[in-house]
Scaffold this motif. Sequence first.
Motif, PDB file in Angstrom:
ATOM      1  N   PHE A   1       0.881  -1.306   0.276  1.00 16.29           N
ATOM      2  CA  PHE A   1       0.025   0.055  -0.549  1.00 16.29           C
ATOM      3  C   PHE A   1       0.508   1.519  -0.328  1.00 16.29           C
ATOM      4  O   PHE A   1       0.785   2.085  -0.911  1.00 16.29           O
ATOM      5  N   ARG A   2       1.813   1.512   0.572  1.00 14.63           N
ATOM      6  CA  ARG A   2       2.503   2.141   1.227  1.00 14.63           C
ATOM      7  C   ARG A   2       3.530   3.069  -0.327  1.00 14.63           C
ATOM      8  O   ARG A   2       3.259   3.688  -0.903  1.00 14.63           O
ATOM      9  N   VAL A   3       3.549   1.261  -1.077  1.00 15.71           N
ATOM     10  CA  VAL A   3       4.936   2.042  -2.420  1.00 15.71           C
ATOM     11  C   VAL A   3       3.318   2.750  -3.337  1.00 15.71           C
ATOM     12  O   VAL A   3       3.696   3.456  -3.916  1.00 15.71           O
ATOM     13  N   VAL A   4       2.388   1.714  -3.487  1.00 16.60           N
ATOM     14  CA  VAL A   4       1.071   2.527  -4.512  1.00 16.60           C
ATOM     15  C   VAL A   4       0.543   3.525  -4.157  1.00 16.60           C
ATOM     16  O   VAL A   4       0.403   4.939  -5.065  1.00 16.60           O
ATOM     17  N   ALA A   5      -0.132   3.868  -2.874  1.00 12.77           N
ATOM     18  CA  ALA A   5      -0.283   5.370  -2.179  1.00 12.77           C
ATOM     19  C   ALA A   5       0.538   6.524  -2.796  1.00 12.77           C
ATOM     20  O   ALA A   5      -0.081   7.358  -3.131  1.00 12.77           O
ATOM     21  N   VAL A   6       2.517   5.915  -2.326  1.00 13.75           N
ATOM     22  CA  VAL A   6       3.318   7.362  -2.455  1.00 13.75           C
ATOM     23  C   VAL A   6       3.136   7.673  -3.692  1.00 13.75           C
ATOM     24  O   VAL A   6       3.476   8.863  -3.843  1.00 13.75           O
ATOM     25  N   ALA A   7       3.521   6.267  -4.692  1.00 15.59           N
ATOM     26  CA  ALA A   7       3.408   6.917  -6.136  1.00 15.59           C
ATOM     27  C   ALA A   7       2.294   7.762  -6.974  1.00 15.59           C
ATOM     28  O   ALA A   7       3.141   8.140  -7.370  1.00 15.59           O
ATOM     29  N   ILE A   8       1.318   7.149  -6.725  1.00 17.92           N
ATOM     30  CA  ILE A   8       0.239   8.206  -6.930  1.00 17.92           C
ATOM     31  C   ILE A   8      -0.275   9.905  -6.613  1.00 17.92           C
ATOM     32  O   ILE A   8      -0.506  10.872  -7.174  1.00 17.92           O
ATOM     33  N   THR A   9       0.228   9.544  -4.913  1.00 15.90           N
ATOM     34  CA  THR A   9       0.746  10.745  -4.396  1.00 15.90           C
ATOM     35  C   THR A   9       1.615  12.486  -4.846  1.00 15.90           C
ATOM     36  O   THR A   9       1.232  12.892  -5.092  1.00 15.90           O
ATOM     37  N   TRP A  10       2.703  11.083  -5.576  1.00 14.32           N
ATOM     38  CA  TRP A  10       4.103  11.869  -5.765  1.00 14.32           C
ATOM     39  C   TRP A  10       3.373  12.664  -7.644  1.00 14.32           C
ATOM     40  O   TRP A  10       3.578  13.684  -7.692  1.00 14.32           O
ATOM     41  N   ILE A  11       1.979  12.579  -8.204  1.00 12.91           N
ATOM     42  CA  ILE A  11       1.473  12.790  -8.819  1.00 12.91           C
ATOM     43  C   ILE A  11       1.026  14.428  -8.752  1.00 12.91           C
ATOM     44  O   ILE A  11       0.531  15.193  -9.308  1.00 12.91           O
ATOM     45  N   PHE A  12      -0.057  14.127  -7.859  1.00  9.99           N
ATOM     46  CA  PHE A  12      -0.171  14.924  -7.094  1.00  9.99           C
ATOM     47  C   PHE A  12       0.195  16.051  -6.009  1.00  9.99           C
ATOM     48  O   PHE A  12      -0.124  17.231  -5.633  1.00  9.99           O
ATOM     49  N   ALA A  13       1.095  15.533  -5.628  1.00  7.47           N
ATOM     50  CA  ALA A  13       2.212  16.390  -4.987  1.00  7.47           C
ATOM     51  C   ALA A  13       2.903  17.787  -4.896  1.00  7.47           C
ATOM     52  O   ALA A  13       2.342  18.663  -3.874  1.00  7.47           O
ATOM     53  N   ASP A  14       2.637  18.358  -5.427  1.00  9.15           N
ATOM     54  CA  ASP A  14       3.095  20.032  -5.864  1.00  9.15           C
ATOM     55  C   ASP A  14       1.823  20.818  -5.954  1.00  9.15           C
ATOM     56  O   ASP A  14       1.616  21.446  -5.479  1.00  9.15           O
ATOM     57  N   ASP A  15       0.520  19.586  -6.457  1.00  9.03           N
ATOM     58  CA  ASP A  15      -0.935  20.590  -5.941  1.00  9.03           C
ATOM     59  C   ASP A  15      -1.118  20.890  -4.279  1.00  9.03           C
ATOM     60  O   ASP A  15      -1.462  21.876  -4.296  1.00  9.03           O
ATOM     61  N   ILE A  16      -0.867  20.035  -3.607  1.00  2.00           N
ATOM     62  CA  ILE A  16      -0.742  19.647  -2.166  1.00  2.00           C
ATOM     63  C   ILE A  16       0.781  20.744  -2.059  1.00  2.00           C
ATOM     64  O   ILE A  16       0.032  21.246  -0.982  1.00  2.00           O
ATOM     65  N   ILE A  17       0.839  20.928  -1.578  1.00  2.96           N
ATOM     66  CA  ILE A  17       2.877  21.842  -1.376  1.00  2.96           C
ATOM     67  C   ILE A  17       2.131  23.327  -1.826  1.00  2.96           C
ATOM     68  O   ILE A  17       2.394  23.705  -0.853  1.00  2.96           O
ATOM     69  N   ASP A  18       2.061  23.699  -3.200  1.00  2.00           N
ATOM     70  CA  ASP A  18       1.115  24.268  -3.884  1.00  2.00           C
ATOM     71  C   ASP A  18      -0.164  25.050  -2.611  1.00  2.00           C
ATOM     72  O   ASP A  18      -0.027  26.189  -2.169  1.00  2.00           O
TER      73      ASP A  18
END
Length: 220
Positions: free
Chosen positions: A75-92
């Motif tokens: 789960f950690r691999v899948v969830a973090v990989a998917i989060t990477w796609i949107f991470a910059d939106d969260i950071i923004d």
Amino acid sequence: MIQALLLSFQSLTDRRVAAVLVKVVLLTIVTFLILGVGLWFALQWLFAWLNLSDDGLWSGLLSLAILILSGVLLFRVVAVAITWIFADDIIDAVENRHYPQHAAFGKRPNLSAGLQMAIRSVARVVGYNLLALPLYLLLLFTGIGTAIAFLLINALLLGRDLEDMLIARHGAKGAINKLPRLLLGLLGTAGMLVPFVNLLVPVLATAAAVHLAHSGNTSL
């Protein structure tokens, strides 16, 4: 540290972060559903190849068992990989709301750089956990040793992933102090083992990492 965690929960009231959360949750669920269906067909093929009689029940049950086990481990691999796609939106969203001075000077990585970091993240977590497999097996007799080793190793990896997201944007100014980074990684890794809570953890951990990086993260 506590303040960063509280602020990360507060970030869920931001429509931009909430929208990312919905995307991450839906994509994570869809990914595991696809994995489950794929496993079922693969087991059906395996039973047929072995000339074993199966009306779909055993392959279905075995697929479910494997999916649950893989969910805990992957789960950690899948969830973090998917989060990477949107991470910059969260950071923004977090930086614009709480740290506009940092948002003004941060450089958002391009898609290619984000994909490369995501691939490195997945390679690290798979590689290090495979290297640690003998240790996990060796500690099984202790009862809790394997769980402790798993949490510590993956806490270090998750903490580094979260820091990398910010360093990619802010350079050294995006770094997080070692102890808060480890604690965030530990809380995130533990949270990802809890059903339903694990769906929220990647987004919350990313938001918390922003607060740790920008708010003077020298205390807990």
